[in-house]
Design a protein around this motif. Structure first.
Motif, PDB file in Angstrom:
ATOM      1  N   LEU A  81       0.830  -1.211   0.000  1.00  0.00           N
ATOM      2  CA  LEU A  81       0.000   0.000   0.000  1.00  0.00           C
ATOM      3  C   LEU A  81       0.863   1.260   0.000  1.00  0.00           C
ATOM      4  O   LEU A  81       0.633   2.190  -0.794  1.00  0.00           O
ATOM      5  N   LEU A  82       1.854   1.311   0.865  1.00  0.00           N
ATOM      6  CA  LEU A  82       2.689   2.511   0.953  1.00  0.00           C
ATOM      7  C   LEU A  82       3.506   2.712  -0.323  1.00  0.00           C
ATOM      8  O   LEU A  82       3.662   3.841  -0.803  1.00  0.00           O
ATOM      9  N   GLN A  83       4.029   1.621  -0.885  1.00  0.00           N
ATOM     10  CA  GLN A  83       4.798   1.752  -2.120  1.00  0.00           C
ATOM     11  C   GLN A  83       3.901   2.093  -3.308  1.00  0.00           C
ATOM     12  O   GLN A  83       4.354   2.749  -4.255  1.00  0.00           O
ATOM     13  N   SER A  84       2.640   1.680  -3.262  1.00  0.00           N
ATOM     14  CA  SER A  84       1.700   2.063  -4.323  1.00  0.00           C
ATOM     15  C   SER A  84       1.514   3.575  -4.349  1.00  0.00           C
ATOM     16  O   SER A  84       1.432   4.192  -5.422  1.00  0.00           O
ATOM     17  N   ILE A  85       1.439   4.176  -3.185  1.00  0.00           N
ATOM     18  CA  ILE A  85       1.336   5.635  -3.103  1.00  0.00           C
ATOM     19  C   ILE A  85       2.618   6.282  -3.602  1.00  0.00           C
ATOM     20  O   ILE A  85       2.590   7.223  -4.415  1.00  0.00           O
ATOM     21  N   ASP A  86       3.765   5.779  -3.145  1.00  0.00           N
ATOM     22  CA  ASP A  86       5.044   6.361  -3.546  1.00  0.00           C
ATOM     23  C   ASP A  86       5.273   6.249  -5.054  1.00  0.00           C
ATOM     24  O   ASP A  86       5.832   7.166  -5.669  1.00  0.00           O
ATOM     25  N   ALA A 137       4.067  10.847 -16.158  1.00  0.00           N
ATOM     26  CA  ALA A 137       3.069   9.848 -16.520  1.00  0.00           C
ATOM     27  C   ALA A 137       1.670  10.414 -16.284  1.00  0.00           C
ATOM     28  O   ALA A 137       1.472  11.338 -15.492  1.00  0.00           O
ATOM     29  N   ASP A 138       0.706   9.819 -16.959  1.00  0.00           N
ATOM     30  CA  ASP A 138      -0.661  10.345 -16.926  1.00  0.00           C
ATOM     31  C   ASP A 138      -1.583   9.645 -15.948  1.00  0.00           C
ATOM     32  O   ASP A 138      -2.626  10.197 -15.590  1.00  0.00           O
ATOM     33  N   GLY A 139      -1.263   8.414 -15.537  1.00  0.00           N
ATOM     34  CA  GLY A 139      -2.203   7.693 -14.706  1.00  0.00           C
ATOM     35  C   GLY A 139      -1.566   6.689 -13.774  1.00  0.00           C
ATOM     36  O   GLY A 139      -0.529   6.085 -14.087  1.00  0.00           O
ATOM     37  N   ALA A 140      -2.191   6.502 -12.609  1.00  0.00           N
ATOM     38  CA  ALA A 140      -1.798   5.484 -11.629  1.00  0.00           C
ATOM     39  C   ALA A 140      -3.025   4.619 -11.382  1.00  0.00           C
ATOM     40  O   ALA A 140      -4.019   5.082 -10.818  1.00  0.00           O
ATOM     41  N   TYR A 141      -2.964   3.372 -11.822  1.00  0.00           N
ATOM     42  CA  TYR A 141      -4.113   2.477 -11.753  1.00  0.00           C
ATOM     43  C   TYR A 141      -3.754   1.230 -10.947  1.00  0.00           C
ATOM     44  O   TYR A 141      -2.605   0.770 -10.958  1.00  0.00           O
ATOM     45  N   LEU A 151      -3.571  -6.089  -3.824  1.00  0.00           N
ATOM     46  CA  LEU A 151      -4.434  -4.971  -3.461  1.00  0.00           C
ATOM     47  C   LEU A 151      -5.895  -5.401  -3.509  1.00  0.00           C
ATOM     48  O   LEU A 151      -6.327  -6.067  -4.447  1.00  0.00           O
ATOM     49  N   ALA A 152      -6.674  -5.003  -2.496  1.00  0.00           N
ATOM     50  CA  ALA A 152      -8.059  -5.456  -2.418  1.00  0.00           C
ATOM     51  C   ALA A 152      -9.046  -4.344  -2.089  1.00  0.00           C
ATOM     52  O   ALA A 152     -10.175  -4.371  -2.553  1.00  0.00           O
ATOM     53  N   SER A 153      -8.668  -3.385  -1.258  1.00  0.00           N
ATOM     54  CA  SER A 153      -9.604  -2.334  -0.818  1.00  0.00           C
ATOM     55  C   SER A 153      -9.188  -1.023  -1.472  1.00  0.00           C
ATOM     56  O   SER A 153      -8.338  -0.306  -0.951  1.00  0.00           O
ATOM     57  N   PRO A 154      -9.763  -0.676  -2.621  1.00  0.00           N
ATOM     58  CA  PRO A 154      -9.200   0.408  -3.432  1.00  0.00           C
ATOM     59  C   PRO A 154      -9.406   1.813  -2.904  1.00  0.00           C
ATOM     60  O   PRO A 154      -8.548   2.670  -3.124  1.00  0.00           O
ATOM     61  N   LEU A 179      -6.792   3.548  -0.634  1.00  0.00           N
ATOM     62  CA  LEU A 179      -5.581   3.779  -1.419  1.00  0.00           C
ATOM     63  C   LEU A 179      -5.776   4.927  -2.399  1.00  0.00           C
ATOM     64  O   LEU A 179      -4.918   5.819  -2.517  1.00  0.00           O
ATOM     65  N   LEU A 180      -6.899   4.941  -3.110  1.00  0.00           N
ATOM     66  CA  LEU A 180      -7.148   6.009  -4.080  1.00  0.00           C
ATOM     67  C   LEU A 180      -7.218   7.372  -3.402  1.00  0.00           C
ATOM     68  O   LEU A 180      -6.704   8.369  -3.929  1.00  0.00           O
TER      69      LEU A 180
END
Length: 340
Positions: free
Chosen positions: A27-32, A42-46, A56-59, A62-63
């Motif tokens: 989760l933390l690295q997804s944010i970073d 870049a245009d998007g983080a999905y 990842l399960a609870s979006p 995180l979003l």
């Protein structure tokens, strides 16, 4: 011009070879990584959503966190399995995440794919109605979700409320204006792509779809996209829809790239079965020196038809390496293809 983002499945494992050894790491690295991708242009983080898995399960937490840490990058999912979702509660969560990000949410949803457990949606309290299957239930949840996102009142107010109500029927809050037009459907077949067009959803087409003609994956995907756009036109929608495809693409520009991905092995499509009954075709991966990679991507009809390309990233290799993967495509590949 083409929008380019990343798509992370958010894998984690306690293995010492992994940079993501826990759910917290992922989760933390997804944010970073979203912050780093924005800095690179870049245009998007999905993010992909899988239940009952070390992924990842609870979006929505995180979003919301990504939205609070970034300023311009689109944030989204690819995809949320609607068989598991309460569409009204989801509309509240999505509205909150979109407001936190100031209108940058691009929410990909779908009927879903085979999961880790049998009928996992039953554990979440959902059972298909009589005469329906789980796919029907997912699409029904979707239609309810789309309806409440319009922001129209539908609930009768209490005549003695705890707090004063505005006049008329009440809607769900928080409502985020414009979010309804930023919902995407992950279509695994031509028919569901056409269905999504009729309902006014954008299209997400990934590296897996039903093998409906026996042609190469990218050819079938391009035909799916064209069928979607034709159905959109026939439905009379006034805005221009968006279409994304996802690919594993690695430009081999240094020794790390060659060590990880230079040995090849996935240069051809593969065919398998979903639920032991549906024949599906899986698109190839790309890993090569930039000049050869450019030529290969130029010949991919699915990529050429789409306006958005999502690069699937090996998140267990850590933020720094994945930022390098994204930067390599933006710097060494995208300009030669006219995407930048």
């Amino acid at each position: 011009m083409k929008k380019i983002g990343f798509l992370s499945f958010g894998h984690w494992t306690p293995s010492p070879q992994s940079q993501t050894r826990s759910a917290g790491d992922t989760l933390l690295q997804s944010i970073d990584l979203a912050v780093a991708a924005e800095e690179l242009g870049a245009d998007g983080a999905y993010y992909r959503v899988h239940h009952f898995a070390r992924q990842l399960a609870s979006p929505f937490p995180l979003l919301a966190a990504v939205g609070a840490r970034t300023k311009s990058i689109e944030i989204g999912t690819a995809v949320i399995d609607m068989r598991y979702e309460n569409p009204l509660y989801m509309a509240e969560d999505a509205g909150a995440a979109d407001l936190i990000s100031q209108g940058r949410l691009q929410l990909g949803i779908s009927r879903g794919s085979p999961e880790q457990v049998i009928d996992g949606w039953r554990h979440f309290g959902y059972t298909p109605a009589e005469g329906m299957n789980d796919a029907d239930m997912g699409r029904q949840h979707t239609e309810v979700f789309l309806e409440v996102l319009k922001g129209e009142g539908f609930a009768q107010p209490n005549p003695r409320p705890m707090f004063p109500n505005p006049p008329g029927l009440l809607r769900l809050e928080p409502h985020s204006e414009g979010l309804r037009e930023r919902i995407w459907w992950g279509a695994g077949s031509d028919a569901t792509a056409v269905w999504a067009a009729k309902l006014g959803m954008n299209l997400q087409s990934s590296t897996l779809k039903n093998d409906e003609t026996g042609e190469p994956f990218h050819v079938q995907q391009a035909k799916q996209i064209r069928a979607y756009r034709e159905a959109w036109k026939e439905a009379g929608h006034t805005r221009t829809p968006r279409v994304s495809v996802s690919r594993s693409v690695f430009a081999l520009v240094d020794d790390r790239d060659r060590a990880y991905f230079g040995r090849g092995g996935k240069e051809e499509d593969s065919v398998g079965f979903i639920d032991d009954k549906t024949r599906a075709i899986f698109g190839r991966s790309y890993a090569d020196e930039p000049d050869r990679l450019i030529a290969q991507l130029a010949a991919d009809e699915g990529i050429q038809e789409a306006d958005t390309l999502l690069l699937t990233v090996p998140n267990q290799l850590g933020v720094d390496y994945n930022a390098h993967v994204i930067e390599s495509i933006l710097k060494h590949v995208a300009p030669a293809l006219g995407w930048r």
